[in-house]
Design a protein around this motif. Structure first.
Motif, mmCIF file in Angstrom:
data_model
loop_
_atom_site.group_PDB
_atom_site.id
_atom_site.type_symbol
_atom_site.label_atom_id
_atom_site.label_comp_id
_atom_site.label_asym_id
_atom_site.label_seq_id
_atom_site.Cartn_x
_atom_site.Cartn_y
_atom_site.Cartn_z
ATOM 1 N N MET A 16 0.843 -1.172 0.000
ATOM 2 C CA MET A 16 0.000 0.000 0.000
ATOM 3 C C MET A 16 0.893 1.243 0.000
ATOM 4 S SD MET A 16 -3.263 -0.885 0.470
ATOM 5 C CE MET A 16 -4.027 -2.463 0.577
ATOM 6 N N THR A 17 0.735 2.101 -0.979
ATOM 7 C CA THR A 17 1.599 3.258 -1.101
ATOM 8 C C THR A 17 0.842 4.531 -0.762
ATOM 9 O OG1 THR A 17 2.831 2.151 -2.838
ATOM 10 C CG2 THR A 17 3.075 4.523 -2.689
ATOM 11 N N THR A 18 1.510 5.425 -0.021
ATOM 12 C CA THR A 18 0.961 6.733 0.269
ATOM 13 C C THR A 18 1.730 7.740 -0.563
ATOM 14 O OG1 THR A 18 2.466 7.237 2.057
ATOM 15 C CG2 THR A 18 0.485 6.015 2.645
ATOM 16 N N MET A 19 1.305 8.983 -0.528
ATOM 17 C CA MET A 19 1.977 10.023 -1.288
ATOM 18 C C MET A 19 3.431 10.186 -0.846
ATOM 19 S SD MET A 19 -0.154 11.134 -3.516
ATOM 20 C CE MET A 19 0.398 12.752 -4.030
ATOM 21 N N ALA A 20 3.714 10.002 0.431
ATOM 22 C CA ALA A 20 5.043 10.292 0.944
ATOM 23 C C ALA A 20 5.780 9.047 1.427
ATOM 24 C CB ALA A 20 4.931 11.303 2.081
ATOM 25 N N GLY A 21 5.292 7.875 1.213
ATOM 26 C CA GLY A 21 5.953 6.675 1.692
ATOM 27 C C GLY A 21 5.004 5.502 1.700
ATOM 28 N N THR A 22 5.415 4.454 2.348
ATOM 29 C CA THR A 22 4.628 3.231 2.381
ATOM 30 C C THR A 22 4.200 2.934 3.805
ATOM 31 O OG1 THR A 22 5.883 2.379 0.514
ATOM 32 C CG2 THR A 22 4.649 0.786 1.805
ATOM 33 N N PHE A 23 2.905 2.809 4.017
ATOM 34 C CA PHE A 23 2.379 2.404 5.316
ATOM 35 C C PHE A 23 2.305 0.889 5.330
ATOM 36 C CE2 PHE A 23 -1.201 1.402 8.189
ATOM 37 C CZ PHE A 23 -0.659 1.925 9.356
ATOM 38 N N ASP A 24 2.779 0.278 6.384
ATOM 39 C CA ASP A 24 2.884 -1.171 6.467
ATOM 40 C C ASP A 24 1.643 -1.777 7.128
ATOM 41 O OD1 ASP A 24 3.660 -3.814 6.721
ATOM 42 O OD2 ASP A 24 5.720 -3.299 7.298
ATOM 43 N N GLU A 25 0.657 -2.096 6.314
ATOM 44 C CA GLU A 25 -0.582 -2.702 6.809
ATOM 45 C C GLU A 25 -0.317 -4.058 7.461
ATOM 46 O OE1 GLU A 25 -4.839 -4.496 5.239
ATOM 47 O OE2 GLU A 25 -3.606 -3.365 3.846
ATOM 48 N N THR A 26 0.678 -4.788 6.960
ATOM 49 C CA THR A 26 1.018 -6.090 7.534
ATOM 50 C C THR A 26 1.507 -5.930 8.969
ATOM 51 O OG1 THR A 26 1.560 -6.972 5.352
ATOM 52 C CG2 THR A 26 2.456 -8.150 7.259
ATOM 53 N N ARG A 27 2.343 -4.927 9.236
ATOM 54 C CA ARG A 27 2.812 -4.666 10.609
ATOM 55 C C ARG A 27 1.644 -4.243 11.497
ATOM 56 N NH1 ARG A 27 8.043 -4.453 12.021
ATOM 57 N NH2 ARG A 27 7.703 -2.926 13.667
ATOM 58 N N LEU A 28 0.732 -3.451 10.951
ATOM 59 C CA LEU A 28 -0.451 -3.051 11.712
ATOM 60 C C LEU A 28 -1.247 -4.299 12.111
ATOM 61 C CD1 LEU A 28 -2.395 -0.838 12.799
ATOM 62 C CD2 LEU A 28 -3.526 -0.933 10.550
ATOM 63 N N ARG A 29 -1.517 -5.173 11.162
ATOM 64 C CA ARG A 29 -2.276 -6.402 11.434
ATOM 65 C C ARG A 29 -1.558 -7.260 12.472
ATOM 66 N NH1 ARG A 29 -6.345 -8.811 9.282
ATOM 67 N NH2 ARG A 29 -6.330 -7.504 7.410
ATOM 68 N N ARG A 30 -0.268 -7.494 12.280
ATOM 69 C CA ARG A 30 0.490 -8.322 13.230
ATOM 70 C C ARG A 30 0.501 -7.693 14.618
ATOM 71 N NH1 ARG A 30 5.497 -9.645 9.374
ATOM 72 N NH2 ARG A 30 4.524 -11.288 8.148
ATOM 73 N N GLY A 31 0.738 -6.391 14.680
ATOM 74 C CA GLY A 31 0.777 -5.711 15.968
ATOM 75 C C GLY A 31 -0.542 -5.824 16.709
ATOM 76 N N ILE A 32 -1.643 -5.623 15.991
ATOM 77 C CA ILE A 32 -2.974 -5.718 16.602
ATOM 78 C C ILE A 32 -3.274 -7.144 17.005
ATOM 79 C CG2 ILE A 32 -5.452 -5.615 16.068
ATOM 80 C CD1 ILE A 32 -4.841 -3.022 14.486
ATOM 81 N N GLU A 33 -3.136 -8.091 16.101
ATOM 82 C CA GLU A 33 -3.568 -9.457 16.354
ATOM 83 C C GLU A 33 -2.631 -10.225 17.282
ATOM 84 O OE1 GLU A 33 -4.563 -11.110 12.480
ATOM 85 O OE2 GLU A 33 -6.320 -9.773 12.350
ATOM 86 N N GLN A 34 -1.345 -9.819 17.347
ATOM 87 C CA GLN A 34 -0.398 -10.462 18.258
ATOM 88 C C GLN A 34 -0.226 -9.665 19.556
ATOM 89 O OE1 GLN A 34 3.213 -11.149 16.005
ATOM 90 N NE2 GLN A 34 2.141 -12.384 14.503
ATOM 91 N N ARG A 35 -0.993 -8.579 19.695
ATOM 92 C CA ARG A 35 -0.939 -7.726 20.887
ATOM 93 C C ARG A 35 0.500 -7.291 21.173
ATOM 94 N NH1 ARG A 35 -4.003 -11.794 24.496
ATOM 95 N NH2 ARG A 35 -2.632 -10.923 26.066
ATOM 96 N N ASP A 36 1.154 -6.750 20.148
ATOM 97 C CA ASP A 36 2.560 -6.361 20.218
ATOM 98 C C ASP A 36 2.666 -4.834 20.240
ATOM 99 O OD1 ASP A 36 5.259 -5.762 19.704
ATOM 100 O OD2 ASP A 36 5.507 -7.534 18.440
ATOM 101 N N ALA A 37 2.753 -4.267 21.436
ATOM 102 C CA ALA A 37 2.807 -2.809 21.589
ATOM 103 C C ALA A 37 4.032 -2.211 20.914
ATOM 104 C CB ALA A 37 2.778 -2.431 23.066
#
Length: 120
Positions: A1-22
Motif C-alpha cells: 500500500m503506497t501513500t503520497m510520501a511513503g509506504t504504510f505497512d498494513e502487515t505490521r499493523l495487522r500483526r501488531g494488533i492481532e499479536q498484541r505487540d505494543a
C-alpha cells in the motif's frame, strides 16, 4: 500500500494488533503523533488526547496486556489516509469495536481518530 510520501505497512499493523505487540504498533507512529479517542468515557466534545510516543505507548501497552483477542477486520488506504476496523473480545464474551482514521506522513501515523464502543 503506497501513500503520497511513503509506504504504510498494513502487515505490521495487522500483526501488531492481532499479536498484541505494543512495540510493533508504536513503531508505526511518528514521534510527535497524536491520538484522539472518543468512547463512553470520553465524549466527542471532551476526547482523550494522547500526544507523542510516551503517552501512546502507555495506552498501547495497557491494551496489549489485556487478556482478549484482537482482529483487524478491514483496512482501506488512499493517498496519505488510512482507516481500519478492529474487533476485540474478552474471555467473558464482552466485545469491543473500534474504528480508526489515520493521517499518514512518510508512511507513518501522524494523527489517529479512534471511536470505540463496548458491550454494556
Amino acid at each position: 500500500m503506497t501513500t503520497m510520501a511513503g509506504t504504510f505497512d498494513e502487515t505490521r499493523l495487522r500483526r501488531g494488533i492481532e499479536q498484541r505487540d505494543a512495540d510493533m504498533l508504536i513503531s508505526l507512529y511518528n514521534d510527535d503523533a497524536e491520538v484522539e479517542i472518543v468512547d463512553h468515557t470520553n465524549s466527542p466534545s471532551n476526547p482523550l488526547i494522547l500526544r507523542g510516543h510516551a503517552e501512546i505507548r502507555q495506552t498501547l501497552e495497557d491494551v496489549c496486556a489485556r487478556d482478549m483477542t484482537h482482529s483487524l477486520d478491514r483496512c482501506v488506504m488512499y493517498d496519505d489516509l488510512a482507516a481500519y476496523t478492529e474487533s476485540c473480545r474478552y474471555p467473558d464474551g464482552t466485545c469491543v469495536l473500534c474504528n480508526s482514521m489515520l493521517d499518514l506522513e512518510n508512511g507513518r501515523i501522524s494523527r489517529q481518530l479512534m471511536v470505540q464502543a463496548w458491550d454494556e
